[in-house]
Design a protein around this motif. Sequence first.
Motif, PDB file in Angstrom:
ATOM      1  N   GLN A 102       0.751  -1.065   0.116  1.00  0.00           N
ATOM      2  CA  GLN A 102       0.105   0.071  -0.058  1.00  0.00           C
ATOM      3  C   GLN A 102       1.031   1.080  -0.093  1.00  0.00           C
ATOM      4  N   ARG A 103       1.955   1.161   0.826  1.00  0.00           N
ATOM      5  CA  ARG A 103       2.777   2.368   0.823  1.00  0.00           C
ATOM      6  C   ARG A 103       3.723   2.613  -0.417  1.00  0.00           C
ATOM      7  N   LEU A 106       0.928   2.071  -3.790  1.00  0.00           N
ATOM      8  CA  LEU A 106      -0.118   2.984  -3.954  1.00  0.00           C
ATOM      9  C   LEU A 106       0.394   4.599  -3.392  1.00  0.00           C
ATOM     10  N   ARG A 108       0.168   5.265  -0.296  1.00  0.00           N
ATOM     11  CA  ARG A 108      -0.738   5.703   0.831  1.00  0.00           C
ATOM     12  C   ARG A 108      -0.040   6.097   2.035  1.00  0.00           C
ATOM     13  N   GLU A 112      -3.278   6.021   6.871  1.00  0.00           N
ATOM     14  CA  GLU A 112      -4.158   5.353   6.055  1.00  0.00           C
ATOM     15  C   GLU A 112      -3.765   3.816   5.686  1.00  0.00           C
ATOM     16  N   ALA A 113      -2.733   3.835   5.454  1.00  0.00           N
ATOM     17  CA  ALA A 113      -2.101   2.185   5.018  1.00  0.00           C
ATOM     18  C   ALA A 113      -2.480   1.381   6.462  1.00  0.00           C
ATOM     19  N   GLU A 116      -6.237   0.752   6.858  1.00  0.00           N
ATOM     20  CA  GLU A 116      -6.614  -0.318   5.873  1.00  0.00           C
ATOM     21  C   GLU A 116      -6.107  -1.833   6.391  1.00  0.00           C
TER      22      GLU A 116
END
Length: 240
Positions: A102-103, A106, A108, A112-113, A116
């Motif tokens: 995610q980091r 994406l 993020r 936030e990561a 999620e």
Amino acid sequence: MIEIENVRKSFGALEVLKGIDLTVAKGEVLTVIGGSGSGKSTLLTCINGLEPIDSGRILVDGIEVHARSTNLNQLRRKIGIVFQQYNAFPHLTVLENVMLAQRKVLGRPKAEAEAEAVRQLNHVGLGDKLTVYPSRLSGGQQQRMAIARALAMSPDYMLFDEVTSALDPQLVGEVLDTLRLLASEGMTMICVTHEMKFAREVSDRVAFFHQGVMAEIAPPAQLFEAPESPDLRKFLAATH
Ligand SMILES: Nc1ncnc2c1ncn2[C@@H]1O[C@H](COP(=O)(O)OP(=O)(O)O)[C@@H](O)[C@H]1O
Ligand SMILES: [Mg+2]
């Protein structure tokens, strides 16, 4: 929607996909069954562009996977894939493992990561394992972590390639339960599996692959109760 049109794929002289036509609708759960070497894994890796194809085309939400102009990295974010075995980063906790892509992919923000990751780990029943290292997880828990990691990327489609095949029998159920949960939530899924009972229960349709050909595709009741091709009858007889 995933549209597969007359896809052919060879490895050297061996034709592994011999003109596959298949459409998977949004929200559909398709399971793929068939003997070893029939082309099931190759189909999945072609769908997310890990493998090139020789001819035909594959469209995901109307985007041609193998077109030169397609941004594959962007497209792959739509498509989560989970394999038989997942190599987690051993030096990262379960939470950190689920945060990493995610980091990196994406971009993020950390908070936030993390939120999620926590959400998806709870989703697959690993909410109490956040700070544990992967080596401390059972095989079934590791596969659920792999699923959480894929889900945390917010995919529109999930591809599962024999995700229970490497597990001890007593751990298969918890992973299948996770797949059932995703199916019930409306995830669009293609599951390659040897678990016939699971395929029967969860699928909208089941596709039988034989020697690179999609020999049969039907709703599970029809496919299992009234198999048409001799090859499928033989396959089913051998798996019971
Ligand atoms: N990267 C590769 N290079 C050469 N041959 C491959 C490769 N991947 C798969 N194959 C061959 O293609 C055939 C289909 O493989 P696969 O799609 O993995 O089948 P399945 O998942 O149904 O067991 C097999 O004969 C396999 O050995
Ligand atoms: Mg395979």
